[in-house]
Design an enzyme around this catalytic site. Structure first.
Site, PDB file in Angstrom:
ATOM      1  N   LYS A 189       0.788  -1.088   0.049  1.00  0.00           N
ATOM      2  CA  LYS A 189      -0.118  -0.042   0.042  1.00  0.00           C
ATOM      3  C   LYS A 189       0.777   1.257   0.030  1.00  0.00           C
ATOM      4  CE  LYS A 189      -3.762   1.845   2.640  1.00  0.00           C
ATOM      5  NZ  LYS A 189      -4.802   1.811   3.941  1.00  0.00           N
ATOM      6  N   SER A 195      -9.277   1.706   2.881  1.00  0.00           N
ATOM      7  CA  SER A 195      -8.509   2.702   2.092  1.00  0.00           C
ATOM      8  C   SER A 195      -7.323   1.782   1.406  1.00  0.00           C
ATOM      9  CB  SER A 195      -7.619   3.615   2.980  1.00  0.00           C
ATOM     10  OG  SER A 195      -6.977   2.991   4.005  1.00  0.00           O
ATOM     11  N   SER A 224      -9.709  -0.574   6.985  1.00  0.00           N
ATOM     12  CA  SER A 224      -9.210  -0.555   5.498  1.00  0.00           C
ATOM     13  C   SER A 224      -8.537  -1.773   5.126  1.00  0.00           C
ATOM     14  CB  SER A 224      -8.269   0.576   5.728  1.00  0.00           C
ATOM     15  OG  SER A 224      -8.792   1.800   6.047  1.00  0.00           O
TER      16      SER A 224
END
Length: 566
Positions: free
Chosen positions: A130, A205, A229
């Site tokens: 990420k 996210s 997330s």
């Protein structure tokens, strides 16, 4: 100075320029919503590359890398090509660094050839990250135009450990501006879509990871979770994940929003197509003794007794699970109810006991958690936006073809009222109340011993991770099924169960709506629109119970597999 729009356009162009021209494919029009089969049919991947990238079990990949049946260079190349395909279809990547990754893969192969042994437990495995995990010498933009050009001077601790374990970091993935959305869109890299249906969000996210791993463009990705997330994109994209407790895995030197907010810590975890991958990653990182590099990391070695369910009667014991059918805030859609029923039936067929979970002070828990997140009244987000002059994103809805039930002002406002900047003393009182709620909920869990019939309290809770399957962009307003665990610091996993079936998952009659969001979520359900999307569930264990949660998830997954074979 360039405008923020010019900065974003130039950075996006540099990303496009990093894609090898021979890896460009014909992208179908938006009307083709499901793109999962395109990597198999576009002609870019060889039969061997398809075999490599469609090997779901991470342990199988690791075995073939350890034995040199497959080299890290060919495995990394195969996943890189597929990652680039996935990106062209879903816009899931941020950083593309092919030469750097292949150089690392060659180093790994050379080490095995020269020394006759692997570097570590993740030897040769490509791992996606990420866009929060710093790689020395590379930008870490995290969805802010004002962060373009910000170069990392060192690796994050996780990346250091991945190198020690023999892994090959090979791409970074997209996030929403601020990270505080259950969807994935920012002004720099744009919107990420769900490969099962590009009209739908992959969640957030860690949505870039979700879309990439779902398309088999990475065998294992690393995301983060402060309110869901990891778990939201995993359930929206049909993946496995683990939300560990605060500080069990090393977060040091990763970037974040709201840095300094330490009452509800963000955590990192794996996202994969196999539960074996969750265990392989978690054990490898813990076995690397991350507390030597991260001063906040809990000094707790991998506990095999806990993995063998020593706190739950042992591997041969019959467990007692509690099902949270409904958290009392948002009623789940019909496919989630069916998934819960399937799981209950499978567990009972395997000899385990299943009881109903009784909710405890859920609205109070939600209110405290959201109040802590909102304590600065957006000061952190606005400061980062001010670096470039870009506006703070107020909605995840697209400019065109937005869904009629998009919720841009979710439940928090109706419960909390208007936001304001809290004083330090007011924030301390929230922290005090949060601790009291954690104690109250612990006592409530312990009291279930009177209902389980095992002599133990409930071993784990099974619940939805979200009240619906992947939804249209702009519609993912609910995160309390997941953030509940962040506020109480319960370890949790997500596992896939089934897919939405328009014939089986018919709409339910209206119920008495608890709030405006509950009403909007009810009206959102359309069997035709949601048909075919993955449906996952969440398993909730105790604080710092990562080994036990992984093991209990294995129990549930094995029961579900056995039920489908009978």
């Amino acid at each position: 100075m360039s405008s923020w729009r010019d900065l974003c356009a130039a950075r996006k162009q540099r990303q496009l320029d990093a894609i090898p021209k021979q890896w460009i494919i014909h992208v179908p029009p938006d009307e083709q919503r499901n793109v999962l089969d395109i990597p198999r049919n576009c002609g870019l991947l060889t039969p061997r590359e398809l075999e490599i990238t469609e090997t779901d079990n991470v342990q199988t990949l690791l075995h073939r890398l350890r034995t040199a049946e497959w080299s890290s260079v060919e495995v990394t190349t195969a996943f890189y090509k597929r990652a680039i395909i996935a990106h062209q279809l879903t816009n899931c990547l941020t950083e593309i660094f092919v030469e750097r990754a292949l150089k690392r893969a060659q180093e790994v192969d050379d080490y095995l050839k020269i020394h006759g042994k692997v570097i570590g437990p993740l030897h040769g495995l490509p791992i996606s990250l990420k866009d929060q995990f710093c790689l020395q010498g590379m930008e870490t933009i995290m969805g802010y135009a004002g962060w373009i050009g910000r170069i990392a001077e060192s690796d994050s601790v996780l990346v250091e450990i991945l190198y020690e374990c023999g892994a090959v970091p090979f791409v970074r993935t997209n996030v929403p501006q601020t990270l505080q959305w259950g969807e994935t869109y920012n002004h720099v890299f744009g919107r990420t879509t769900n490969p099962y249906n590009r009209y739908m969000t992959p969640g957030g996210s860690s949505g870039g990871e979700g879309a990439l791993v779902a398309m088999r463009g990475s065998p294992l990705g690393v995301g983060t979770d402060i309110g869901g997330s990891l778990r939201i994109p995993s359930t929206f994209c049909g993946l496995y994940t683990l939300r560990p407790s605060y500080e069990r895995l090393p977060y040091c030197n990763a970037v974040n929003s709201q840095e300094g907010q330490e009452s509800i810590s963000s955590v990192l975890g794996p996202m994969t197509n196999s539960l074996e991958g969750v265990k392989a990653f978690t054990k490898a990182v813990i076995d690397a003794r991350p507390w030597r590099k991260d001063p906040l990391c809990v000094r707790k070695e991998w506990n095999e007794r806990e993995y063998q369910l020593g706190d739950h009667g042992g591997r041969d014991a019959k467990l007692c699970f509690a099902v949270m059918w409904d958290n009392g805030v948002i009623k789940p859609h019909p496919p989630l109810k069916r998934a819960l029923e399937m799981t209950k039936k499978a567990l009972e067929a395997a000899g385990h006991r299943v009881i109903d979970w009784e909710n405890h002070r859920n609205i109070e828990i939600y209110k405290i958690g959201v109040s802590i997140f909102n304590a600065d009244d957006g000061t952190d987000y606005l400061a980062d936006c001010a670096l470039s002059g870009e506006p703070l994103i107020q909605t995840m809805s697209p400019d065109t073809d937005a869904h009629e039930y998009a919720l841009d002002q979710p439940l928090a406002r109706s419960i909390l009222g208007e936001r304001r900047h809290l004083s330090a003393y007011e924030l301390w009182q929230l922290h005090r109340e949060k601790r009291a709620l954690r104690k109250s909920h612990l006592d409530h869990w312990e009291a279930t011993v009177s209902r389980t019939g095992t002599g133990r309290p409930v071993d784990a809770i099974i619940s939805p991770a979200v009240a619906y399957a992947a939804c249209p962009h702009g519609c993912n307003s609910d995160d309390f099924y997941t953030s509940f665990c962040n506020y109480l610091d319960y370890t949790a996993s997500v596992f896939p169960v089934t897919h939405v079936d328009k014939a089986l998952d018919r709409p339910m009659p209206p119920h008495e709506f608890r709030n405006h969001e509950d009403e909007a979520v009810y009206k959102l359900y359309d069997p035709e629109l949601f048909h075919g999307l993955p449906v996952g569930l969440q398993l909730i264990g105790r604080t710092l119970e990562e080994e036990g949660v992984i093991a209990m998830t294995e129990v549930v997954v094995e029961a579900l597999k056995a039920a489908t074979q009978t």
